[in-house]
Design a protein around this motif. Structure first.
Motif, PDB file in Angstrom:
ATOM      1  N   SER A  84       0.842  -1.112  -0.042  1.00 45.37           N
ATOM      2  CA  SER A  84      -0.115   0.021  -0.084  1.00 45.37           C
ATOM      3  C   SER A  84       0.751   1.185   0.067  1.00 45.37           C
ATOM      4  CB  SER A  84      -0.881   0.004   1.271  1.00 45.37           C
ATOM      5  OG  SER A  84      -1.988  -1.080   1.104  1.00 45.37           O
ATOM      6  N   GLU A  88       1.118   4.203  -2.798  1.00 44.50           N
ATOM      7  CA  GLU A  88       0.794   5.654  -2.689  1.00 44.50           C
ATOM      8  C   GLU A  88       2.004   6.597  -3.119  1.00 44.50           C
ATOM      9  OE1 GLU A  88       0.102   8.706   1.105  1.00 44.50           O
ATOM     10  OE2 GLU A  88      -0.397   6.600   1.287  1.00 44.50           O
ATOM     11  N   ILE A 101      -5.441  11.507  -3.443  1.00 44.03           N
ATOM     12  CA  ILE A 101      -4.921  10.069  -3.084  1.00 44.03           C
ATOM     13  C   ILE A 101      -5.742   9.021  -2.434  1.00 44.03           C
ATOM     14  CG2 ILE A 101      -3.237   9.118  -1.408  1.00 44.03           C
ATOM     15  CD1 ILE A 101      -1.643  10.411  -3.764  1.00 44.03           C
ATOM     16  N   MET A 105      -6.499   5.663  -3.853  1.00 42.47           N
ATOM     17  CA  MET A 105      -6.100   4.112  -2.991  1.00 42.47           C
ATOM     18  C   MET A 105      -6.963   3.363  -2.979  1.00 42.47           C
ATOM     19  SD  MET A 105      -2.650   4.270  -2.337  1.00 42.47           S
ATOM     20  CE  MET A 105      -2.483   3.122  -1.102  1.00 42.47           C
TER      21      MET A 105
END
Length: 185
Positions: A84, A88, A101, A105
């Protein structure tokens, strides 16, 4: 005399798992970046192609760690967290704004989970189902999707088998051994 419980033991185990997950994630990334996947197996050397290969290798290791139950769970969580963070970072490098973001995500997490679940379900069937799942995940621009997906499915199957033979202790150290990648498609 009973052993004393140290409240910091749990923290030490957690930190150790995070460090081990980092090493293991590094080994996964290194394997996914091997030029043979792009040159010989036809995966486009694009952001999408690299994401597909990273997800494929992450699946292989997560699948192996699943067999360890609670012992592998800490490493699994560390790998998922690191994956993750990686996504990002890529989004930020691509210029996605801080405001966008979280939305991006969430979409990537959903996509990744679908991809990993698709591989898991196909892995429970047979190699042709795996080739189909991989073919669906390959990005547009894959020169010969069918040949690439079959070669990758064969590689994934061999990797799953090879990792079954590796001990949890070696995986904890990040010492993972993937099988050789066949150069034929």
């Amino acid at each position: 005399m009973p052993a004393r419980l140290n409240p910091l033991d749990r923290l030490r185990r957690w930190r150790s798992g995070a460090s081990n997950s980092e090493k293991l994630y590094g080994a996964i990334v290194a394997q996914a970046r091997l030029p043979i996947f792009y040159r010989s197996l036809g995966v486009p050397d694009t952001l999408e192609g690299r994401f597909t290969l990273l997800s494929l290798h992450l699946f292989i290791v997560l699948h192996r760690l699943k067999a360890e139950g609670a012992e592998g769970a800490g490493i699994v969580q560390g790998l998922v967290d690191r994956f993750s963070q990686d996504r990002e970072t890529v989004l930020r490098e691509l210029g996605v704004s801080d405001v966008r973001i979280p939305k991006k995500m969430r979409a990537l997490v959903a996509s990744s989970m679908g991809l990993l679940q698709g591989y898991e379900s196909a892995c429970a069937k047979e190699e042709s189902a795996l080739a189909e799942a991989i073919g669906a995940a390959l990005p547009d621009g894959t020169a010969n999707r069918e040949l690439s997906s079959r070669a990758l499915a064969s590689y994934l199957w061999a990797s799953v088998t090879a990792l079954e033979q590796q001990t949890l202790a070696s995986l904890r150290k990040g010492a993972i051994e993937f099988p050789e990648v066949s150069q034929t498609r």
